[in-house]
Scaffold this motif. Sequence first.
Motif, PDB file in Angstrom:
ATOM      1  N   GLU A   1       0.848  -1.187   0.000  1.00 19.23           N
ATOM      2  CA  GLU A   1       0.000   0.000   0.000  1.00 19.23           C
ATOM      3  C   GLU A   1       0.886   1.241   0.000  1.00 19.23           C
ATOM      4  O   GLU A   1       1.939   1.239   0.638  1.00 19.23           O
ATOM      5  CB  GLU A   1      -0.849   0.032   1.284  1.00 19.23           C
ATOM      6  CG  GLU A   1      -1.826  -1.114   1.434  1.00 19.23           C
ATOM      7  CD  GLU A   1      -2.993  -0.958   0.479  1.00 19.23           C
ATOM      8  OE1 GLU A   1      -3.493   0.183   0.330  1.00 19.23           O
ATOM      9  OE2 GLU A   1      -3.374  -1.969  -0.161  1.00 19.23           O
ATOM     10  N   PRO A   2       0.464   2.338  -0.665  1.00 17.30           N
ATOM     11  CA  PRO A   2       1.223   3.587  -0.548  1.00 17.30           C
ATOM     12  C   PRO A   2       1.432   3.903   0.931  1.00 17.30           C
ATOM     13  O   PRO A   2       0.521   3.688   1.742  1.00 17.30           O
ATOM     14  CB  PRO A   2       0.316   4.623  -1.206  1.00 17.30           C
ATOM     15  CG  PRO A   2      -0.549   3.845  -2.128  1.00 17.30           C
ATOM     16  CD  PRO A   2      -0.744   2.494  -1.500  1.00 17.30           C
ATOM     17  N   MET A   3       2.595   4.364   1.289  1.00 10.10           N
ATOM     18  CA  MET A   3       2.891   4.554   2.721  1.00 10.10           C
ATOM     19  C   MET A   3       3.853   5.715   2.914  1.00 10.10           C
ATOM     20  O   MET A   3       4.746   5.921   2.094  1.00 10.10           O
ATOM     21  CB  MET A   3       3.529   3.273   3.281  1.00 10.10           C
ATOM     22  CG  MET A   3       3.596   3.220   4.797  1.00 10.10           C
ATOM     23  SD  MET A   3       4.559   1.798   5.416  1.00 10.10           S
ATOM     24  CE  MET A   3       3.575   0.416   4.885  1.00 10.10           C
ATOM     25  N   GLU A   4       3.640   6.478   3.968  1.00  8.45           N
ATOM     26  CA  GLU A   4       4.626   7.464   4.413  1.00  8.45           C
ATOM     27  C   GLU A   4       5.199   6.958   5.725  1.00  8.45           C
ATOM     28  O   GLU A   4       4.446   6.680   6.653  1.00  8.45           O
ATOM     29  CB  GLU A   4       3.966   8.826   4.632  1.00  8.45           C
ATOM     30  CG  GLU A   4       3.487   9.471   3.340  1.00  8.45           C
ATOM     31  CD  GLU A   4       3.048  10.918   3.557  1.00  8.45           C
ATOM     32  OE1 GLU A   4       2.773  11.295   4.727  1.00  8.45           O
ATOM     33  OE2 GLU A   4       2.993  11.658   2.567  1.00  8.45           O
ATOM     34  N   ILE A   5       6.493   6.872   5.799  1.00  7.18           N
ATOM     35  CA  ILE A   5       7.113   6.330   7.023  1.00  7.18           C
ATOM     36  C   ILE A   5       8.335   7.173   7.377  1.00  7.18           C
ATOM     37  O   ILE A   5       9.079   7.606   6.486  1.00  7.18           O
ATOM     38  CB  ILE A   5       7.445   4.827   6.848  1.00  7.18           C
ATOM     39  CG1 ILE A   5       7.975   4.204   8.158  1.00  7.18           C
ATOM     40  CG2 ILE A   5       8.421   4.575   5.702  1.00  7.18           C
ATOM     41  CD1 ILE A   5       8.001   2.673   8.135  1.00  7.18           C
ATOM     42  N   GLY A   6       8.507   7.464   8.678  1.00  7.35           N
ATOM     43  CA  GLY A   6       9.598   8.324   9.118  1.00  7.35           C
ATOM     44  C   GLY A   6      10.709   7.533   9.793  1.00  7.35           C
ATOM     45  O   GLY A   6      10.460   6.504  10.425  1.00  7.35           O
ATOM     46  N   PHE A   7      11.939   7.988   9.627  1.00  5.22           N
ATOM     47  CA  PHE A   7      13.059   7.365  10.325  1.00  5.22           C
ATOM     48  C   PHE A   7      13.978   8.436  10.896  1.00  5.22           C
ATOM     49  O   PHE A   7      14.035   9.555  10.371  1.00  5.22           O
ATOM     50  CB  PHE A   7      13.887   6.484   9.379  1.00  5.22           C
ATOM     51  CG  PHE A   7      13.182   5.246   8.915  1.00  5.22           C
ATOM     52  CD1 PHE A   7      13.018   4.169   9.760  1.00  5.22           C
ATOM     53  CD2 PHE A   7      12.671   5.170   7.623  1.00  5.22           C
ATOM     54  CE1 PHE A   7      12.363   3.017   9.326  1.00  5.22           C
ATOM     55  CE2 PHE A   7      12.018   4.029   7.193  1.00  5.22           C
ATOM     56  CZ  PHE A   7      11.850   2.952   8.040  1.00  5.22           C
ATOM     57  N   ASN A   8      14.692   8.079  11.944  1.00  4.96           N
ATOM     58  CA  ASN A   8      15.839   8.862  12.378  1.00  4.96           C
ATOM     59  C   ASN A   8      16.915   8.662  11.304  1.00  4.96           C
ATOM     60  O   ASN A   8      17.365   7.538  11.069  1.00  4.96           O
ATOM     61  CB  ASN A   8      16.305   8.334  13.735  1.00  4.96           C
ATOM     62  CG  ASN A   8      17.539   9.022  14.243  1.00  4.96           C
ATOM     63  OD1 ASN A   8      18.488   9.247  13.487  1.00  4.96           O
ATOM     64  ND2 ASN A   8      17.550   9.352  15.518  1.00  4.96           N
TER      65      ASN A   8
ATOM     66  N   LEU B   1      14.776  -1.872  12.149  1.00  4.19           N
ATOM     67  CA  LEU B   1      14.850  -0.435  12.426  1.00  4.19           C
ATOM     68  C   LEU B   1      13.479   0.046  12.851  1.00  4.19           C
ATOM     69  O   LEU B   1      12.474  -0.250  12.197  1.00  4.19           O
ATOM     70  CB  LEU B   1      15.315   0.288  11.153  1.00  4.19           C
ATOM     71  CG  LEU B   1      15.571   1.788  11.232  1.00  4.19           C
ATOM     72  CD1 LEU B   1      16.654   2.124  12.238  1.00  4.19           C
ATOM     73  CD2 LEU B   1      15.959   2.316   9.845  1.00  4.19           C
ATOM     74  N   MET B   2      13.413   0.779  13.949  1.00  2.00           N
ATOM     75  CA  MET B   2      12.145   1.345  14.415  1.00  2.00           C
ATOM     76  C   MET B   2      11.889   2.640  13.657  1.00  2.00           C
ATOM     77  O   MET B   2      12.778   3.489  13.571  1.00  2.00           O
ATOM     78  CB  MET B   2      12.216   1.668  15.916  1.00  2.00           C
ATOM     79  CG  MET B   2      12.176   0.450  16.825  1.00  2.00           C
ATOM     80  SD  MET B   2      10.755  -0.633  16.549  1.00  2.00           S
ATOM     81  CE  MET B   2       9.403   0.484  16.976  1.00  2.00           C
ATOM     82  N   PRO B   3      10.680   2.831  13.138  1.00  2.00           N
ATOM     83  CA  PRO B   3      10.361   4.125  12.529  1.00  2.00           C
ATOM     84  C   PRO B   3      10.116   5.181  13.616  1.00  2.00           C
ATOM     85  O   PRO B   3      10.021   4.846  14.798  1.00  2.00           O
ATOM     86  CB  PRO B   3       9.075   3.862  11.747  1.00  2.00           C
ATOM     87  CG  PRO B   3       8.564   2.541  12.192  1.00  2.00           C
ATOM     88  CD  PRO B   3       9.557   1.897  13.114  1.00  2.00           C
ATOM     89  N   VAL B   4      10.073   6.437  13.214  1.00  2.00           N
ATOM     90  CA  VAL B   4       9.660   7.496  14.152  1.00  2.00           C
ATOM     91  C   VAL B   4       8.347   8.083  13.627  1.00  2.00           C
ATOM     92  O   VAL B   4       8.066   8.042  12.433  1.00  2.00           O
ATOM     93  CB  VAL B   4      10.731   8.606  14.305  1.00  2.00           C
ATOM     94  CG1 VAL B   4      11.987   8.040  14.925  1.00  2.00           C
ATOM     95  CG2 VAL B   4      11.045   9.273  12.983  1.00  2.00           C
TER      96      VAL B   4
END
Lengths: 377, 377
Positions: A318-325, A370-373
């Motif tokens: 699915e289209p996704m926005e995901i944040g990382f450090n 890796l944990m997202p933020v």
Amino acid sequence: MQFKVNSKELEKVISKVFPAVPTRTPVQILENFLFILEDGVLTIYGTDLEMSLKSSISVVSDGDFEGVVPARLFYETIRSLGDTSLVINIEERNRMRVVWDKGEVTISYIDKSEFPEVPSFPTESEPDSPLFSFSISGLDLKYAIDKTSFAVSKEEIRPAMMGTLFEFSGEGLRFVATDGHRLVNLLYQNAATENEGNFIVAGNVTSILQRVLDEREVKVYFSKSHVSFILNDMELIARLISERYPDYKAVIPLENEYTLMVSPKELLSSVKRMMLFTTGKMRKIKLTLSPDKILLSAEDIDLGASGKEEVASSYDGEPMEIGFNSSYLSEVLSHLTDNDEIHFKLHTPNKAVTIYPKEQKENWELVMLLMPVRLNN
Amino acid sequence: MQFKVNSKELEKVISKVFPAVPTRTPVQILENFLFILEDGVLTIYGTDLEMSLKSSISVVSDGDFEGVVPARLFYETIRSLGDTSLVINIEERNRMRVVWDKGEVTISYIDKSEFPEVPSFPTESEPDSPLFSFSISGLDLKYAIDKTSFAVSKEEIRPAMMGTLFEFSGEGLRFVATDGHRLVNLLYQNAATENEGNFIVAGNVTSILQRVLDEREVKVYFSKSHVSFILNDMELIARLISERYPDYKAVIPLENEYTLMVSPKELLSSVKRMMLFTTGKMRKIKLTLSPDKILLSAEDIDLGASGKEEVASSYDGEPMEIGFNSSYLSEVLSHLTDNDEIHFKLHTPNKAVTIYPKEQKENWELVMLLMPVRLNN
């Protein structure tokens, strides 16, 4: 008494032991080497009490000697001499006189009794005898440490995570390191054992090993409390971290059904650029995933600067926005650039992401996590 | 408006100006570049108020632009892009948008009026017009700076000594640097002038020059207050240190009648080793001179360690024991190791020693001076 040795060969031995000598320590005696010369073999020890290094060299001697010698001064002196013959004289009033063709230096030594007990490894007859032992090529052990040690925690509040887990089982030997934000889980399939056991080796021990390992075989022994790494001509003995390692299996998600395929080098290059436009401690970067590309974006609110960039990829979810450090993401990627392609496995933007090389190295199985933020949009 | 430029070529220009940008400054505006784009030429300035660097590049533009851009962020962004075509858009609300094939970044800029006045060099028509000008190969100027700048004082109490003296005369151009403990006096005979004049160029200016000079010709202009170094594609303008330089001629002894001949490499190697056995701030080392050798000796009283060593040499004077600060001695020697043999000229153990290369480089005349330290024996 006196003994004779070549300066270059002595330097090699000292350079192996020197990494164990602490630089800034309240226990000043640890800034010394312990010398034990017995039957023509000089053994040099260095220790920070948690760990010891020792290495030996044959010398031509007319007697035995025990003494505690200033480590840095001795090391730098011998190193400065290049390749020459040395006669080392042990003289009255605890003086060691090192003589070569053009000159000599005199160094005061201290009695052995002043030196703390060097960590030693229990022998087979003792109650705390070795539980596990194995041989591994130095390069394989170095590979395992290179891949895992960057994820070891530096925070003293969770001592168990300040080391790398060595876990023995029927599957092989598993190396695990985590600081709670990212995790590396690396299985070495060539070291399967009948019994199970797990041990935590402190981060400073693995970082010393990283520096000294080469292609030569290493023998590794674990007892309940200690580990011993025996390289050709040196031994590292360290106290294990006697804590319970967190249940790393519980955090590795199994339901990550989406796959993102990308070149780690290309993604890393883009992450490093976008990192310049992140802000605060979190250094947050956003990845917007679509079928054929990743859009990376970042914003430094303080500076009023922002960036966005596309990296070609293949994604089936699915289209996704995901944040990382971005610091953590770039560190993970930089330990995967020996692969042409890696696969991210994802579920939702707030669940841990797992990362695999597309093709595993023979006899090894590597997965990073890796944990997202959280994104605040 | 917008302009187009190649990232690699822009990086080259920025990298030349970046050294002038101060890193930790209370005047935050100085952490920026000034951009002036006029008639298709982009000129980038960096300054710390005492000194400015500027460099220019031709760009394809549809208008002019002036603005103040965060230096480090801009530099690191452009550097990270490798070799690609950039379109730089100047947009409303002081935004600069840098676009390349895969991405873009937006950086806020500030109006030019916020930027301090950049030091500029007086033109011929102004009262403070150039007094001296000369051309020199970049490598010759770099040689002069390499030989002298290490002796420049870092102590702010004597500002005149915090720079290198450039002294013009009929003999040539003389470079002098001293911190009161050692002095370098280097004459470049190819730049003799009819008029005399002397100027002090600050240490941070020469250290930037050291980094950027190459084989290309440099034009140098001195006015009463400023110096300008024009390299091929960049200009460095700096305020001169407007102090009186100490009378260096008065400290160069003329009566040093004894000569000590030695290999600077061999003596340096020994000094570095004996330095390990010195103590305190003075790091004192003793040289005992006899006809065919120098005996170096040192003692670290705190550690109870000492050393002595011989270096082959040739000496025509009275037997002498003379002490030096080993750090200063080793620094002087390390700037003379391009010679096979050097000559020390001496008089007594408490008089300044002069040091010459046995064979002077063509068109150059180099002499170093070193103050001894008192021996307490």
